[in-house]
Design an enzyme around this catalytic site. Structure first.
Site, short mmCIF file in Angstrom:
data_model
loop_
_atom_site.label_atom_id
_atom_site.label_comp_id
_atom_site.label_asym_id
_atom_site.label_seq_id
_atom_site.Cartn_x
_atom_site.Cartn_y
_atom_site.Cartn_z
N LYS A 1 0.83 -1.20 0.00
CA LYS A 1 0.00 0.00 0.00
C LYS A 1 0.86 1.25 0.00
CE LYS A 1 -1.73 2.58 3.18
NZ LYS A 1 -2.35 3.13 4.39
N ASP B 1 -6.46 0.28 0.89
CA ASP B 1 -6.51 0.42 2.35
C ASP B 1 -7.86 -0.07 2.84
OD1 ASP B 1 -8.32 2.36 1.64
OD2 ASP B 1 -7.46 3.94 2.89
#
Ligand code: SF4
Length: 249
Positions: A133, A152
């Protein structure tokens, strides 16, 4: 001992939304999606993104000005006393792990990459404390390199509600999303879905009536308010306005 079943992905009631339609509508609602973490270069973005785990961008933005004023380079941050770094980042939560991660990543950037953040997914995820991420955020925002889609907690939830992903882990959801959207859309679609989740498709009490994806969504509830263009403008305005105190995760 009581064993609790781990919650799985949210299951939509109908067929998945069409990815092209999702892209087209969110492009109108959020024409210029931007990262809400304050930063001035790839390194400050990397550090801010690590600090944003289990916190809010708003909280991180209150911490990073002092952090980068005290230690303005990867070398300076890497060699700072650990307890001083912990004190500065304390407000973001998990401060011991985060201080260790940002100092470890900064040390590797200083010693292995000449003080420059590498614009390469393999090199980024090899840095301490950097998962996919964070690497996707840095590559997409700082370098405009489409290495994948930022996933996320917001992107996980919205993707599952839209039926665009069924997996229970971020890496697998990213894989599913990358298969649905063309590569030249990866950077912006991730940020657009994230912002939709942050401001409209909330974990508790999603604002379906305001959502520009209402007609497409198999998980919608209630009735839409007005045309989707009106609702898209509403989302754009909500994102453009500064979030209220305590909001804007
Ligand atoms: S806010 Fe409602 S309509 Fe919009 S994506 Fe989320 S669940 Fe679907």
């Amino acid at each position: 001992m009581v064993t609790r079943k781990k919650p799985g992905p949210e299951q939509p009631a109908g067929p998945p939304a069409n990815a092209t339609d999702v892209h087209d509508r969110l492009s109108v609602a959020l024409p210029q999606p931007r990262c809400e973490l304050d930063h001035k270069d790839a390194w400050t973005l990397l550090v801010a993104t690590i600090l944003s785990a289990q916190s809010t961008d708003r909280t991180v933005n209150t911490v990073t000005p002092l952090l980068f004023a005290k230690w303005p380079t990867p070398e300076a941050l890497a060699t700072a006393p650990r307890e001083e770094v912990e004190a500065v980042v304390h407000r973001t939560g998990f401060f011991r792990n985060k201080a260790k991660a940002i100092q470890g990543a900064s040390l590797a950037i200083h010693t292995q990459h000449g003080g420059k953040v590498p614009a390469d997914i393999a090199a980024l995820v090899a840095l301490p404390g950097v998962a996919r991420k964070t690497a996707n955020v840095v590559l997409g925002v700082a370098f405009r390199v489409a290495s994948g889609i930022v996933v996320d907690t917001h992107v996980m939830r919205v993707s599952q509600r839209l039926g665009l992903a069924n997996a229970a882990t971020a890496d697998k959801v990213e894989h599913e999303l990358c298969a649905r959207f063309p590569k030249d859309q990866w950077i912006d679609i991730g940020h657009r879905i994230l912002l939709l989740g942050r401001y409209t498709c909330l974990a508790k009490g999603p604002k379906c009536a305001d959502c520009p994806l209402f007609e497409l969504c198999p998980s919608r509830e209630g009735q839409a308010l007005g045309s989707w263009q009106d609702r898209a403008a509403h989302l754009g305005a909500a994102v453009a306005a500064p979030p209220a105190p305590g909001k804007g995760k």
